[in-house]
Design an enzyme around this catalytic site. Sequence first.
Site, mmCIF file in Angstrom:
data_model
loop_
_atom_site.group_PDB
_atom_site.id
_atom_site.type_symbol
_atom_site.label_atom_id
_atom_site.label_comp_id
_atom_site.label_asym_id
_atom_site.label_seq_id
_atom_site.Cartn_x
_atom_site.Cartn_y
_atom_site.Cartn_z
ATOM 1 N N GLU A 434 43.386 14.587 45.898
ATOM 2 C CA GLU A 434 44.509 15.095 46.667
ATOM 3 C C GLU A 434 45.057 13.965 47.553
ATOM 4 O O GLU A 434 44.335 13.364 48.340
ATOM 5 C CB GLU A 434 43.981 16.290 47.484
ATOM 6 C CG GLU A 434 44.483 16.393 48.862
ATOM 7 C CD GLU A 434 43.678 17.375 49.722
ATOM 8 O OE1 GLU A 434 42.509 17.711 49.412
ATOM 9 O OE2 GLU A 434 44.231 17.778 50.739
ATOM 10 N N ASP A 512 39.601 17.573 50.043
ATOM 11 C CA ASP A 512 39.001 17.655 51.371
ATOM 12 C C ASP A 512 38.150 18.910 51.491
ATOM 13 O O ASP A 512 38.436 19.933 50.878
ATOM 14 C CB ASP A 512 40.103 17.731 52.444
ATOM 15 C CG ASP A 512 40.853 16.418 52.573
ATOM 16 O OD1 ASP A 512 40.296 15.381 52.151
ATOM 17 O OD2 ASP A 512 41.987 16.434 53.090
ATOM 18 N N ASP A 514 38.075 21.194 53.602
ATOM 19 C CA ASP A 514 38.630 22.113 54.614
ATOM 20 C C ASP A 514 39.489 23.174 53.915
ATOM 21 O O ASP A 514 39.535 23.226 52.685
ATOM 22 C CB ASP A 514 39.444 21.332 55.657
ATOM 23 C CG ASP A 514 40.645 20.626 55.023
ATOM 24 O OD1 ASP A 514 40.889 20.829 53.810
ATOM 25 O OD2 ASP A 514 41.330 19.876 55.730
ATOM 26 N N ASP A 516 42.740 23.597 53.648
ATOM 27 C CA ASP A 516 43.801 23.051 52.810
ATOM 28 C C ASP A 516 43.241 22.513 51.506
ATOM 29 O O ASP A 516 43.790 22.750 50.434
ATOM 30 C CB ASP A 516 44.499 21.893 53.540
ATOM 31 C CG ASP A 516 45.783 22.367 54.200
ATOM 32 O OD1 ASP A 516 46.077 23.583 54.094
ATOM 33 O OD2 ASP A 516 46.464 21.527 54.820
#
Length: 646
Positions: A434, A512, A514, A516
């Site tokens: 990403e 990541d 998290d 998102d």
Amino acid sequence: MSEEANKNQYSADSIQALEGIEHVRMRPSMYIGDVGPRGLHHLVYEVVDNSIDEAMGGHCDTIQVTINEDNSITVEDNGRGIPVDLHKKEGVSALEVVMTKIGAGGKFDKDSYKVSGGLHGVGVSVVNALSDHLKATVHRDGKVWEQEYQRGRTLYPVKSTGASDKRGTVVTFHPDAQIFDQTIEYNYDTLSNRMRELAYLNKGIRITLTDRRQKTKEGDFVHEEFSSQEGLKEFIRFLDSNREPLIKSVISMEGEKNDIPVEVAMIYNTSYTENLHSYVNNINTHEGGTHLSGFRRGLTTTLKKYADSSGMLDKVKFEVAGDDFREGLTAIVSVKVAEPQFEGQTKTKLGNREVSAAVSQAVSEMLTDYLEEHPDDARIIVQKVILAAQARHAATKAREMVQRKNPMSGGGLPGKLADCSDQDPQRCELFLVEGDSAGGTAKMGRDRNFQAILPLRGKILNVEKAMQHKVFENEEIKNIYTALGVTIGTEEDSKALNLEKLRYHKVVIMCDADVDGSHIETLILTFFFRYMRELIENGHVYIATPPLYLVKKGAKKRYAWGDKERDEISEEFGGGVAIQRYKGLGEMNAEQLWETTMNPEGRTLRRVTIDNATESDRIFSMLMGDEVPPRREFIEKNAVYAKIDA
Ligand code: 0RA
């Protein structure tokens, strides 16, 4: 039979039985597929299937499944009870034969309607052989009978232990850790999904699931009950609960063609995805087969005939083909086949030729009636088909673009791809990363011999809500096709993925750690699930797991993947540690990313599997569909990971 004769017979037969048991224990995968979590859960299905058979014969209506504290499983039904009288040929109690003779299960009860049975239809004796302890209890003729076993061997002859006013069979088994060496821990959700599915597939049966290892806030054991009065019709509503229906009601039929019981239920929704599920003897046939091709054929011919005769196609200039009839279709086909032949890579493709015509005829009859009786719905469906055909023509153009850019057809690789030098796909890995910044770190951190990096910009297209041609026109998606070297369309199937020229055998999604990141991960998985399912099915798709924390004290440093691990390391270091929380891949330097996430020596890759296509479909349609509240709740629970094997 005299006692002496009985004894001799017993010993001869028991030697054979022991050989069978030994074979099962020596080659468990031949009987249950594997000895990982899948095989472990298979034991439960095998036992439950016997009770389902009893229920399908009209002899019982309730099956209770319990996960006990020690991970043993109890399956109880209120059927006739396994017979305990002397089995003439074997010279011992019929119960003992069923429990110890490998291969006896299926042939035991010739007269009753017997088509169920686990994936391999191996019988409860296989479960017994693979359990370090099993106890069978039968309530029958006013008495309780029981027998216990250790690794498939009887501990004592069948005995009566008292009176009973109940009827039924209770089996409690504890899986043998010598066989299931990865884990013997049962997953509640896996069993729950299967029991729900069984309740829909066999309407009228009540199946309960109790987990004695977990308590609710109220202090009760975790417990669910599944039963369905309407069967597949309800199953369709459940599957499509996150989609908007296009027609008022579920179309369904139930009948028998050439001695093959066929059940079909279907509905159209406003989405663009085709969502077909098929079962043979309650087993999900992921790879389809003759029943599914029969369904497709029946659907296409019937709808086409209707569309032609209604004149709705008169002004349509383009060709309307098979695929167009299935856009926005959710359907379940369930057949019962006496001697199923399973083929394909995962042995979940039905091969029996005779089934195709049976299903095709059944579908034609059902659908012809429905269209005649519901002209409004018929019109809406045909309109949808025409739109799908139109979009498909646009998509074909876009798809040809994807194919032309394919490296094998001379278009060249995407500019953003940092390729590896090794040419052997077996060894090569492609990381989908990403964002450009993390992509840069990954490019520096990788081993360029066998690791390639493709950075993806921000949020990739939500394919769940996009028409096909939009998907093929999308830059990031085109790059994925080109980088992977896969093309669409084979001789047999215009939508099938051609993996022959796949350039990397590991495709790793690296996002990541998290919210998102997990959203992007889900978008990418949705794309793979809808457009490259074969890639997942062949075990090529993985998820990288970057660490959440770096714990440091002086020269000592360790990474942690969870809060518990973080605290344990901190304690090990004697407190007074500095903790860095990684919010994104970008916060790690190249060396750290290599060490923790990319280096095959120390990383954890989670392989993405579709162990329950029905459930995966529902989850993706929920995660990516229009309804926000369930999605939010789901993402917050972070249960995307529930569909992914460690
Ligand atoms: C064959 C004959 C009969 C019962 C069963 C099988 C039977 C097997 C299982 C396995 C789990 N639960 C079960 N319940 C019943 C009985 C035949 C008779 O009573 O006449």
